[in-house]
Design a protein around this motif. Structure first.
Motif, mmCIF file in Angstrom:
data_model
loop_
_atom_site.group_PDB
_atom_site.id
_atom_site.type_symbol
_atom_site.label_atom_id
_atom_site.label_comp_id
_atom_site.label_asym_id
_atom_site.label_seq_id
_atom_site.Cartn_x
_atom_site.Cartn_y
_atom_site.Cartn_z
ATOM 1 N N LYS A 106 25.310 10.366 168.607
ATOM 2 C CA LYS A 106 24.569 11.602 168.386
ATOM 3 C C LYS A 106 25.167 12.443 167.255
ATOM 4 C CE LYS A 106 24.894 12.697 172.727
ATOM 5 N NZ LYS A 106 24.791 13.431 174.014
ATOM 6 N N ASP A 107 26.479 12.525 167.208
ATOM 7 C CA ASP A 107 27.120 13.328 166.161
ATOM 8 C C ASP A 107 26.881 12.718 164.785
ATOM 9 O OD1 ASP A 107 28.070 15.084 168.051
ATOM 10 O OD2 ASP A 107 30.001 14.056 168.277
ATOM 11 N N TRP A 108 26.946 11.390 164.701
ATOM 12 C CA TRP A 108 26.703 10.728 163.424
ATOM 13 C C TRP A 108 25.263 10.942 162.975
ATOM 14 C CZ3 TRP A 108 23.487 6.724 161.746
ATOM 15 C CH2 TRP A 108 23.767 6.211 160.485
ATOM 16 N N ILE A 109 24.322 10.864 163.936
ATOM 17 C CA ILE A 109 22.905 11.093 163.618
ATOM 18 C C ILE A 109 22.702 12.518 163.121
ATOM 19 C CG2 ILE A 109 20.592 11.269 164.597
ATOM 20 C CD1 ILE A 109 21.475 8.417 164.199
ATOM 21 N N LYS A 110 23.401 13.459 163.751
ATOM 22 C CA LYS A 110 23.282 14.856 163.330
ATOM 23 C C LYS A 110 23.797 15.039 161.899
ATOM 24 C CE LYS A 110 24.388 17.938 166.361
ATOM 25 N NZ LYS A 110 25.174 18.869 167.224
ATOM 26 N N ASP A 111 24.919 14.373 161.593
ATOM 27 C CA ASP A 111 25.464 14.458 160.231
ATOM 28 C C ASP A 111 24.499 13.850 159.214
ATOM 29 O OD1 ASP A 111 27.739 15.657 161.209
ATOM 30 O OD2 ASP A 111 28.906 13.799 161.312
ATOM 31 N N GLN A 112 23.882 12.723 159.586
ATOM 32 C CA GLN A 112 22.939 12.090 158.676
ATOM 33 C C GLN A 112 21.690 12.946 158.480
ATOM 34 O OE1 GLN A 112 23.560 9.247 156.861
ATOM 35 N NE2 GLN A 112 25.592 9.587 157.742
ATOM 36 N N LEU A 113 21.249 13.606 159.548
ATOM 37 C CA LEU A 113 20.096 14.498 159.454
ATOM 38 C C LEU A 113 20.419 15.696 158.574
ATOM 39 C CD1 LEU A 113 17.207 15.016 160.434
ATOM 40 C CD2 LEU A 113 18.157 16.207 162.415
ATOM 41 N N TYR A 114 21.636 16.210 158.717
ATOM 42 C CA TYR A 114 22.095 17.320 157.877
ATOM 43 C C TYR A 114 22.117 16.900 156.408
ATOM 44 C CZ TYR A 114 25.402 20.681 155.844
ATOM 45 O OH TYR A 114 26.002 21.614 155.036
ATOM 46 N N PHE A 115 22.660 15.709 156.144
ATOM 47 C CA PHE A 115 22.711 15.197 154.773
ATOM 48 C C PHE A 115 21.300 14.977 154.224
ATOM 49 C CE2 PHE A 115 22.597 11.458 151.971
ATOM 50 C CZ PHE A 115 23.412 11.899 150.937
#
Length: 258
Positions: A106-115
């Protein structure tokens, strides 16, 4: 062959094929209007995401599935029917894998969404379709930027640097502005100089929450509906795979009896 007749009577695949052609046509028309078809190299010029790709990918997948399923059933072509079931199975597996990975990382997905959002903020003025998509997202979820309005510093027109001569300097797009129900006409200049105001005053004029946390909140509030939609799609895919395999078995059984 009762199952065969049932398959032929089902018009879902036919509609899928026509919808696929329609989506492909819309995508190609949009690219033609933007001059992409006359200069293919311009596909890579856009720094952000081109929404036309959604129409092309969805249309292509729907057309392939509809074509393989319809022609395979009508012509009793076991190769096309097997291709249909395998292709649908791959899509189902990819969806399942994406769901599991999204839950685990989930945290990685959030970072990718932010990027992803910030990358598209940079390209906001480069493509009208992308601009409309970002405006719709910010209006729908009542958000601004990925994690806040200051993310618009990434855009050359909205950043607050002293060298920025744009009238939109230290502002935000109109889609970040809070809406006045009494206004019938959208004020496209409502975001001008919005980020030069104190934070307390900003909350009155614009949305200060980012789109990533707002999307998370929306997902939590509508988790049952979202889960139900995905389960329904998965069941339809499984049903299609089973139906195709049953039809292949019937065809092979009839051919074996000749």
């Amino acid at each position: 062959m009762e199952r065969k007749n049932e398959w032929r009577d089902d018009s879902a695949l036919t509609w899928s094929r026509f919808l696929g052609i329609a989506f492909l046509g819309i995508g190609l028309w949009a690219w033609n209007e933007k001059g992409v078809l006359s200069n293919i190299s311009s596909i890579t010029d856009l720094g952000g995401f081109d929404p036309v790709w959604l129409f092309l990918v969805v249309g292509g997948v729907m057309f392939i599935l509809g074509f393989a399923g319809c022609i395979g059933a009508l012509r009793e072509n076991t190769f096309l029917l097997k291709f249909f079931s395998v292709f649908l199975g791959i899509i189902f597996f990819l969806e399942l894998t994406a769901g599991v990975l999204a839950f685990v990382f989930k945290d990685w997905i959030k970072d990718q969404l932010y990027f992803f959002i910030n990358n598209n903020i940079r390209a906001y003025r480069d493509d009208i379709d992308l601009q409309n998509l970002i405006d719709f997202t910010q209006e729908y979820w009542q958000c601004c930027g990925a994690f806040g309005a200051d993310d618009w510093n990434l855009n050359i027109y909205f950043n607050c640097t002293d060298s920025n001569a744009s009238r939109e300097r230290c502002g935000v797009p109109f889609s970040c502005c809070t809406k006045d129900p009494a206004e019938d006409v959208i004020n496209t200049q409502c975001g001008y100089d919005a980020r030069q105001k104190p934070e307390v005053d900003q909350q009155i004029v614009i949305y200060t929450k980012g789109c990533v946390p707002q999307f998370e909140k929306w997902l939590q509030d509508n988790l049952t509906i979202v889960a139900g939609i995905f389960i329904g799609i998965a069941l339809l895919q499984i049903f299609g795979i089973c139906l195709a395999q049953n039809l292949v078995s019937d065809i092979e059984a009839v051919r074996a009896s000749w």
